[in-house]
Design a protein around this motif. Structure first.
Motif, short mmCIF file in Angstrom:
data_model
loop_
_atom_site.label_atom_id
_atom_site.label_comp_id
_atom_site.label_asym_id
_atom_site.label_seq_id
_atom_site.Cartn_x
_atom_site.Cartn_y
_atom_site.Cartn_z
N TRP A 129 0.83 -1.21 0.00
CA TRP A 129 0.00 0.00 0.00
C TRP A 129 0.86 1.26 0.00
O TRP A 129 0.51 2.24 -0.65
CB TRP A 129 -0.93 -0.01 1.21
N LYS A 130 1.96 1.22 0.75
CA LYS A 130 2.85 2.39 0.79
C LYS A 130 3.43 2.70 -0.58
O LYS A 130 3.65 3.86 -0.94
CB LYS A 130 3.98 2.15 1.80
N LYS A 131 3.67 1.67 -1.36
CA LYS A 131 4.23 1.87 -2.71
C LYS A 131 3.26 2.57 -3.65
O LYS A 131 3.67 3.14 -4.67
CB LYS A 131 4.64 0.52 -3.31
N LEU A 132 1.97 2.52 -3.33
CA LEU A 132 0.96 3.07 -4.24
C LEU A 132 0.98 4.59 -4.32
O LEU A 132 0.24 5.18 -5.10
CB LEU A 132 -0.43 2.59 -3.82
N CYS A 133 1.85 5.23 -3.54
CA CYS A 133 2.03 6.67 -3.69
C CYS A 133 2.76 7.00 -4.98
O CYS A 133 2.77 8.16 -5.42
CB CYS A 133 2.78 7.26 -2.49
N LYS A 134 3.37 5.99 -5.61
CA LYS A 134 4.11 6.20 -6.85
C LYS A 134 3.36 5.58 -8.03
O LYS A 134 2.84 4.48 -7.95
CB LYS A 134 5.51 5.58 -6.75
N LYS A 135 3.35 6.32 -9.13
CA LYS A 135 2.61 5.90 -10.33
C LYS A 135 3.08 4.55 -10.85
O LYS A 135 2.25 3.71 -11.26
CB LYS A 135 2.76 6.94 -11.43
N LYS A 136 4.38 4.30 -10.82
CA LYS A 136 4.88 3.05 -11.42
C LYS A 136 4.34 1.82 -10.71
O LYS A 136 4.09 0.78 -11.34
CB LYS A 136 6.41 3.03 -11.45
N TYR A 137 4.09 1.95 -9.40
CA TYR A 137 3.53 0.82 -8.67
C TYR A 137 2.02 0.73 -8.85
O TYR A 137 1.46 -0.37 -8.87
CB TYR A 137 3.90 0.90 -7.20
#
Length: 243
Positions: A14-22
């Protein structure tokens, strides 16, 4: 069960979802707050619901987390009590007779405002160029106030799209202060089916896209004002086209 560890696999994802690539890689994104979660639920894209421990909601697939976890995955300084994990809805079709094409719009607030106005004034399909700010950016999502779930939005090369629209008999309007038509002078027939192209905040519409437009429009305004914010300008033009 309540997730309390920041090392939990779900929390890391979930934390990674702040970035578009993820968001692109996983095909999911987060929405924050009761209103956006409810709108996502009604549109059928809500996959999981993340709820702060001690709160009570009636959704399926609820995952309870501690305040520390909620704060870690939120894009806000003060996190909401509820967040939703949503499945990206990949549109690909040109639907309807009224289109809005966005060429390189960069500000998340502008895109959110434009999406809300497009829904308000009955645009059938919004087409985003590949260099427009990501639709699933948290600031864009908040700015749309849930209207992202109420219209067809696709990402596509605008030159190709305009070619398809011309084949469909759709008139494509650009904007030009010096060589345009006052938007208030359009006839009812002019407004029956159309595509409106709006451009980047600083550079406007790219030349190769602008050259494909059939006509240009302008907003008649006080000569002391050089230009309007793209969100405001788009809203005014869509209002005129919808009258």
């Amino acid at each position: 069960m309540i997730i309390t560890s920041l090392d939990n696999d779900n929390v890391k994802k979930w934390k990674k979802l702040c970035k578009k690539k993820y968001r692109d890689e996983f095909g999911i994104y987060l929405v924050e707050g009761e209103h956006l979660v409810e709108e996502a639920y009604k549109s059928g894209v809500l996959d999981k619901v993340i709820v702060l421990e001690g709160e009570d909601y009636s959704y399926d697939n609820i995952i309870y987390v501690s305040y520390e976890v909620m704060k870690a995955i939120s894009s806000l300084d003060t996190p909401n009590r509820i967040m939703g994990v949503c499945k990206k809805k990949e549109g690909s079709e040109l639907l309807g007779k009224r289109y809005l094409l966005l060429d390189g719009v960069q500000d998340p607030g502008n895109l959110g405002t434009i999406v809300r106005s497009a829904v308000a004034f009955n645009i059938d399909t919004i087409v985003l160029s590949d260099d427009t700010v990501d639709l699933y950016n948290p600031k864009v999502l908040r700015s749309t106030q849930g209207m992202i779930f109420h219209t067809n939005i696709i990402e596509y090369d605008l030159v190709s799209v305009i070619g398809e629209l011309h084949n469909m008999g759709i008139t494509v309007y650009g904007t030009d202060v010096n060589n345009g038509i006052d938007a208030r002078e359009l006839s009812s027939l002019d407004k029956t089916s159309f595509a409106l192209v709006m451009g980047n905040e600083g550079n406007g519409v790219r030349r190769e896209v602008k050259e494909l437009c059939d006509k240009n429009l302008y907003i008649n305004m006080n000569e002391n004002v050089e230009s309007l914010n793209v969100g405001v300008a788009t809203s005014i033009l869509l209002y005129e086209l919808g009258r």
